[in-house]
Scaffold this motif. Structure first.
Motif, PDB file in Angstrom:
ATOM      1  N   ALA A  37       3.629  56.799   8.500  1.00 15.34           N
ATOM      2  CA  ALA A  37       2.540  56.193   9.259  1.00 15.34           C
ATOM      3  C   ALA A  37       1.371  57.118   9.507  1.00 15.34           C
ATOM      4  N   SER A  38       0.175  56.551   9.460  1.00 20.53           N
ATOM      5  CA  SER A  38      -0.972  57.177  10.102  1.00 20.53           C
ATOM      6  C   SER A  38      -1.407  56.221  11.205  1.00 20.53           C
ATOM      7  N   THR A  39      -1.953  55.063  10.820  1.00 20.56           N
ATOM      8  CA  THR A  39      -2.484  54.124  11.820  1.00 20.56           C
ATOM      9  C   THR A  39      -1.390  53.372  12.568  1.00 20.56           C
ATOM     10  N   VAL A  40      -1.625  53.216  13.858  1.00 20.69           N
ATOM     11  CA  VAL A  40      -0.777  52.383  14.715  1.00 20.69           C
ATOM     12  C   VAL A  40      -1.716  51.333  15.324  1.00 20.69           C
ATOM     13  N   LEU A  41      -1.371  50.069  15.209  1.00 22.47           N
ATOM     14  CA  LEU A  41      -2.263  49.024  15.744  1.00 22.47           C
ATOM     15  C   LEU A  41      -1.958  48.691  17.200  1.00 22.47           C
ATOM     16  N   PHE A  42      -3.027  48.351  17.935  1.00 26.55           N
ATOM     17  CA  PHE A  42      -2.907  47.948  19.351  1.00 26.55           C
ATOM     18  C   PHE A  42      -3.262  46.467  19.465  1.00 26.55           C
ATOM     19  N   PRO A  43      -2.693  45.765  20.443  1.00 24.12           N
ATOM     20  CA  PRO A  43      -2.975  44.328  20.574  1.00 24.12           C
ATOM     21  C   PRO A  43      -4.375  44.052  21.113  1.00 24.12           C
ATOM     22  N   ASP A  44      -4.919  44.981  21.924  1.00 23.85           N
ATOM     23  CA  ASP A  44      -6.253  44.763  22.495  1.00 23.85           C
ATOM     24  C   ASP A  44      -6.851  46.110  22.910  1.00 23.85           C
ATOM     25  N   VAL A  45      -8.132  46.090  23.217  1.00 22.48           N
ATOM     26  CA  VAL A  45      -8.843  47.336  23.551  1.00 22.48           C
ATOM     27  C   VAL A  45      -8.286  47.968  24.832  1.00 22.48           C
ATOM     28  N   ALA A  46      -7.957  47.116  25.805  1.00 25.07           N
ATOM     29  CA  ALA A  46      -7.444  47.649  27.077  1.00 25.07           C
ATOM     30  C   ALA A  46      -6.195  48.494  26.822  1.00 25.07           C
ATOM     31  N   THR A  62       6.143  59.712  15.894  1.00 20.98           N
ATOM     32  CA  THR A  62       6.699  58.441  15.417  1.00 20.98           C
ATOM     33  C   THR A  62       8.156  58.368  15.905  1.00 20.98           C
ATOM     34  N   PRO A  63       8.800  57.212  15.761  1.00 24.11           N
ATOM     35  CA  PRO A  63      10.218  57.161  16.156  1.00 24.11           C
ATOM     36  C   PRO A  63      11.065  58.176  15.377  1.00 24.11           C
ATOM     37  N   THR A  64      10.659  58.525  14.149  1.00 26.45           N
ATOM     38  CA  THR A  64      11.425  59.503  13.358  1.00 26.45           C
ATOM     39  C   THR A  64      11.284  60.899  13.949  1.00 26.45           C
ATOM     40  N   SER A  65      10.028  61.313  14.208  1.00 27.05           N
ATOM     41  CA  SER A  65       9.825  62.664  14.748  1.00 27.05           C
ATOM     42  C   SER A  65      10.386  62.765  16.163  1.00 27.05           C
ATOM     43  N   ASP A  66      10.276  61.684  16.933  1.00 26.22           N
ATOM     44  CA  ASP A  66      10.842  61.695  18.290  1.00 26.22           C
ATOM     45  C   ASP A  66      12.357  61.907  18.263  1.00 26.22           C
ATOM     46  N   ALA A  67      13.020  61.310  17.283  1.00 25.99           N
ATOM     47  CA  ALA A  67      14.483  61.429  17.228  1.00 25.99           C
ATOM     48  C   ALA A  67      14.892  62.889  17.037  1.00 25.99           C
ATOM     49  N   LEU A  68      14.221  63.588  16.128  1.00 28.49           N
ATOM     50  CA  LEU A  68      14.584  64.993  15.904  1.00 28.49           C
ATOM     51  C   LEU A  68      14.160  65.872  17.085  1.00 28.49           C
ATOM     52  N   ALA A  69      12.932  65.652  17.581  1.00 33.24           N
ATOM     53  CA  ALA A  69      12.464  66.469  18.709  1.00 33.24           C
ATOM     54  C   ALA A  69      13.379  66.277  19.912  1.00 33.24           C
ATOM     55  N   GLU A  70      13.807  65.055  20.158  1.00 35.02           N
ATOM     56  CA  GLU A  70      14.686  64.791  21.301  1.00 35.02           C
ATOM     57  C   GLU A  70      16.052  65.461  21.098  1.00 35.02           C
ATOM     58  N   ALA A  71      16.532  65.439  19.864  1.00 30.83           N
ATOM     59  CA  ALA A  71      17.806  66.104  19.567  1.00 30.83           C
ATOM     60  C   ALA A  71      17.703  67.610  19.833  1.00 30.83           C
ATOM     61  N   VAL A  72      16.548  68.194  19.486  1.00 29.69           N
ATOM     62  CA  VAL A  72      16.338  69.630  19.703  1.00 29.69           C
ATOM     63  C   VAL A  72      16.259  69.928  21.205  1.00 29.69           C
ATOM     64  N   VAL A  73      15.531  69.082  21.943  1.00 28.57           N
ATOM     65  CA  VAL A  73      15.424  69.230  23.401  1.00 28.57           C
ATOM     66  C   VAL A  73      16.815  69.227  24.024  1.00 28.57           C
ATOM     67  N   ASN A  74      17.614  68.272  23.580  1.00 24.88           N
ATOM     68  CA  ASN A  74      18.970  68.100  24.087  1.00 24.88           C
ATOM     69  C   ASN A  74      19.852  69.311  23.779  1.00 24.88           C
ATOM     70  N   LEU A  75      19.724  69.790  22.554  1.00 24.73           N
ATOM     71  CA  LEU A  75      20.551  70.901  22.082  1.00 24.73           C
ATOM     72  C   LEU A  75      20.189  72.211  22.765  1.00 24.73           C
ATOM     73  N   GLU A  76      18.890  72.444  22.942  1.00 24.09           N
ATOM     74  CA  GLU A  76      18.427  73.727  23.479  1.00 24.09           C
ATOM     75  C   GLU A  76      18.318  73.717  25.002  1.00 24.09           C
ATOM     76  N   GLY A  77      18.486  72.538  25.631  1.00 23.24           N
ATOM     77  CA  GLY A  77      18.294  72.447  27.072  1.00 23.24           C
ATOM     78  C   GLY A  77      16.851  72.734  27.441  1.00 23.24           C
ATOM     79  N   ALA A  78      15.929  72.114  26.685  1.00 24.92           N
ATOM     80  CA  ALA A  78      14.495  72.430  26.807  1.00 24.92           C
ATOM     81  C   ALA A  78      13.765  71.394  27.649  1.00 24.92           C
ATOM     82  N   ALA A  79      12.552  71.779  28.100  1.00 25.51           N
ATOM     83  CA  ALA A  79      11.667  70.818  28.752  1.00 25.51           C
ATOM     84  C   ALA A  79      10.968  69.969  27.698  1.00 25.51           C
ATOM     85  N   GLY A  80      10.799  70.537  26.492  1.00 22.95           N
ATOM     86  CA  GLY A  80      10.170  69.812  25.404  1.00 22.95           C
ATOM     87  C   GLY A  80      10.263  70.607  24.121  1.00 22.95           C
TER      88      GLY A  80
END
Ligand code: PLP
Length: 391
Positions: A37-46, A62-80
């Protein structure tokens, strides 16, 4: 990029298996989708202007990058945690997130070679004062602190020469002076050492190595504590750092089996290290898991295990050229850069231009990455190397 995992903290193997995994939010599929993905569409301007959408643009997650980043956060006991396109990029972005012109950085002399180049060629150009220190100083690195010291960077054990360093002592000294501690933890991985649990502020992983684990993708991660997360996340965003979804997916796939792979790497590497220790042509084996290693006490106190990477020095009288002949005589151990994959590798150690604070001289040393092959086959292969240099 997610901050603060909502998952309950479980034991390490369970975190490796389930961190960042939400199948029931993904129509039941065990693994996340590989979202190109590059573009993500929104339903309205607001909605677009609200800043409240979870996803806004491919580069920002993206949901893919979030899955790995969250796994790393979980594993390392990180804030992010952030994902980077290589381990070296993870090193650079971690440094750039906490340094500015006029700051003094204490950099470990045994740092992974290209990490030195970032310091000497990029940080120096932007006015950061870089000073290399001997890891043997341990907590006494404090004696090098100046009024403008902003961070101490460590990598344990040291690249190519495998010196241990007293991380808790460094952290204690740094805290007293409000100095940040960065650590490249690629060797141990969070399976065997979790830097943030020991007070380190930024934990760097060349995920290309054991996380990916199959020598088929390049990836880096930086995990931050509460003190450093905001600046890390912002800097990563400002610099436009992004990893393609296929490589992120390979990282996540590798992570799930990293624990079992590492234990096998550890067992075989220790067996070969012990065998090499008693070999008549070997002077010294550089592996902190060996009782004979000068760093063994620190390793035993702080680390839960050892990975598959170590080195050994040939007996006095052998030349650097003979280490070349040794590695060229091997057939299971491949000759190439990197490590952490399923396959064994051997490399003649070359310290030229890599050290300035310590003066190790040229060593007739060979670095091994012990892969997942049968350990007796690996032993037989190393015997071919010794046969090539013995006469
Ligand atoms: C390989 C390595 C890196 C760099 O990782 P790349 O993915 O090759 O850029 C950084 N630190 C250590 C300790 C490494 O071994």
């Amino acid at each position: 990029m997610p901050s603060k995992s909502t998952d309950v903290v479980r034991s390490l193997d369970t975190r490796l298996t389930h961190g960042g995994s939400h199948p029931l939010e993904n129509q039941g599929f065990v693994n996340p989708q590989v979202v190109h993905a590059s573009t993500v569409l929104f339903p309205d301007v607001a909605t677009m202007l609200s800043g409240k959408s979870k996803y806004t643009y491919g580069r920002r997650g993206t949901p893919t990058s979030d899955a790995l980043a969250e796994a790393v956060v979980n594993l390392e006991g990180a804030a992010g945690a952030v994902l980077c396109p290589s381990g070296l990029n993870a090193v650079s972005v971690a440094l750039l997130s906490c340094l500015k012109a006029g700051d003094h950085l204490l950099m470990i002399d045994t740092v992974y070679g290209p990490g030195r180049q970032v310091c000497d060629n990029v940080l120096a150009r932007f006015g950061v004062e870089v000073e290399y220190y001997d890891p043997a100083l341990g907590g006494a690195v404090e004696t090098l602190f100046r009024a403008n010291t902003k961070a101490v960077y460590t990598e344990v054990p040291g690249s190519l020469t495998f010196e241990m360093m007293d991380i808790p002592a460094v952290v204690e000294a740094a805290r007293r002076h409000d100095v940040l501690v960065l650590m490249d933890n690629t060797w141990a991985t969070p399976v065997f050492f979790r830097p943030l649990e020991h007070g380190v502020d930024l934990s760097i992983q060349a995920a290309t190595k054991y996380v990916v684990g199959h020598s088929d993708a390049m990836l880096g991660t930086v995990a931050a504590n509460e003190r450093t997360w905001k600046a890390l996340h912002a800097t990563h965003g400002y610099m436009g750092i992004h990893v393609g979804p296929d490589d992120v997916y390979l990282g996540l796939r590798g992570l799930r089996t990293m624990g079992v792979r590492l234990r096998h790497h550890m067992k075989s590497a220790l067996e070969l290290a012990r065998w090499l220790e008693s070999h008549p042509l070997v002077a010294r084996v550089r592996h902190p898991g060996l009782e004979s290693d000068p760093g063994h006490t620190l390793w035993k106190r702080d680390f839960d295990g050892a990975s598959g990477l170590f080195a050994f020095d040939l007996k006095e009288g052998f030349s650097v050229e003979q280490t070349h002949a040794f590695v060229e005589a091997l057939s299971l151990f491949g000759l190439g850069y990197s490590w952490g994959g399923f396959e064994s590798l051997a490399l003649p150690v070359r310290l030229k231009g890599q050290r300035t604070a310590t003066k190790p001289g040229e060593l007739a040393s060979v670095r091994l990455h012990v892969g997942l092959e049968d350990v007796n086959d690996l032993k037989a292969d190393l015997e071919r190397g010794f046969a090539a240099i013995a006469d």
